[in-house]
Write an enzyme that holds these catalytic residues in place. Sequence first.
Site, PDB file in Angstrom:
ATOM      1  N   ASP A   1      40.712  55.393  36.733  1.00 16.54           N
ATOM      2  CA  ASP A   1      41.086  54.315  37.657  1.00 16.54           C
ATOM      3  C   ASP A   1      40.187  53.083  37.547  1.00 16.54           C
ATOM      4  O   ASP A   1      40.227  52.201  38.399  1.00 16.54           O
ATOM      5  CB  ASP A   1      41.136  54.824  39.109  1.00 16.54           C
ATOM      6  CG  ASP A   1      39.824  55.441  39.571  1.00 16.54           C
ATOM      7  OD1 ASP A   1      38.911  55.613  38.732  1.00 16.54           O
ATOM      8  OD2 ASP A   1      39.709  55.749  40.768  1.00 16.54           O
TER       9      ASP A   1
ATOM     10  N   GLU B   1      24.505  45.013  47.835  1.00 18.37           N
ATOM     11  CA  GLU B   1      23.772  45.609  48.942  1.00 18.37           C
ATOM     12  C   GLU B   1      23.505  47.066  48.578  1.00 18.37           C
ATOM     13  O   GLU B   1      24.312  47.676  47.879  1.00 18.37           O
ATOM     14  CB  GLU B   1      24.660  45.524  50.205  1.00 18.37           C
ATOM     15  CG  GLU B   1      23.966  45.860  51.504  1.00 18.37           C
ATOM     16  CD  GLU B   1      24.955  45.832  52.702  1.00 18.37           C
ATOM     17  OE1 GLU B   1      26.024  45.175  52.584  1.00 18.37           O
ATOM     18  OE2 GLU B   1      24.648  46.463  53.717  1.00 18.37           O
TER      19      GLU B   1
ATOM     20  N   GLU C   1      19.863  48.944  39.911  1.00 17.40           N
ATOM     21  CA  GLU C   1      20.753  48.578  41.017  1.00 17.40           C
ATOM     22  C   GLU C   1      20.085  48.655  42.386  1.00 17.40           C
ATOM     23  O   GLU C   1      20.460  47.921  43.305  1.00 17.40           O
ATOM     24  CB  GLU C   1      21.996  49.491  41.009  1.00 17.40           C
ATOM     25  CG  GLU C   1      22.850  49.298  39.767  1.00 17.40           C
ATOM     26  CD  GLU C   1      24.099  50.163  39.769  1.00 17.40           C
ATOM     27  OE1 GLU C   1      24.187  51.107  40.581  1.00 17.40           O
ATOM     28  OE2 GLU C   1      24.986  49.899  38.944  1.00 17.40           O
TER      29      GLU C   1
ATOM     30  N   GLU D   1      19.795  53.134  35.644  1.00 19.55           N
ATOM     31  CA  GLU D   1      20.785  52.479  36.501  1.00 19.55           C
ATOM     32  C   GLU D   1      20.356  52.469  37.962  1.00 19.55           C
ATOM     33  O   GLU D   1      20.549  51.476  38.663  1.00 19.55           O
ATOM     34  CB  GLU D   1      22.154  53.165  36.351  1.00 19.55           C
ATOM     35  CG  GLU D   1      22.839  52.880  35.022  1.00 19.55           C
ATOM     36  CD  GLU D   1      23.406  51.458  34.933  1.00 19.55           C
ATOM     37  OE1 GLU D   1      23.531  50.797  35.966  1.00 19.55           O
ATOM     38  OE2 GLU D   1      23.705  51.020  33.806  1.00 19.55           O
TER      39      GLU D   1
END
Length: 191
Positions: free
Chosen positions: A129, A157, A111, A107
């Site tokens: 959440d 970003e 990313e 990951e």
Amino acid sequence: MDERHRRFDADKLFRLKSEHSGYKFCPRCRTELEEQRLDGVLRLACPSGDCDFIFYQNPAPAAGAVVVTDDRILLVKRAHPPKIGWWCIPAGFMEWQEHPSQTAVREVKEETGLDIRLKGFFEVYSGSDDPRTNAVLILYLGEAIGGELGAADDAEEVRYFGFDELPDNIAFASHRQALKDYQERFRKGRS
Ligand SMILES: [Zn+2]
């Protein structure tokens, strides 16, 4: 914003989470599922005599890494819902065959473009959440060893933040807690 993002309805997803994820029919035999109290929990079960399907609604495991260089932490600005434009620690959901340490390395690479080495385990968090699913977040301590920093995949970003300039809009409670815990444990006594 593309069509997929426009269709993302957090309120609806939160409601579905509380309704057995919105599932109605047995994925094995298409019989309508029924609520049954099993192990003291209200679950959906297939009433068909020759089918033993039970829907266990489990949290989804995710993994990521706290990567700190020169007392600055690597964060990712989200390019996809939920919480587009909010920042988080690089992390993502585990693939079926992965060990969480592999998920964390993958990951961060996907990313942020960085290759990392895991230095150790950091902490595990439980989160409710995210409108898509409840999650278990497994975080490691990572160190950048190569690659080139640049937003990719789910990121709009990527950048390192000093701990005195962390953004206010951190996407999830577990990530906010992790930022607190990291500073408690590794930056105590620093200004
Ligand atoms: Zn069935």
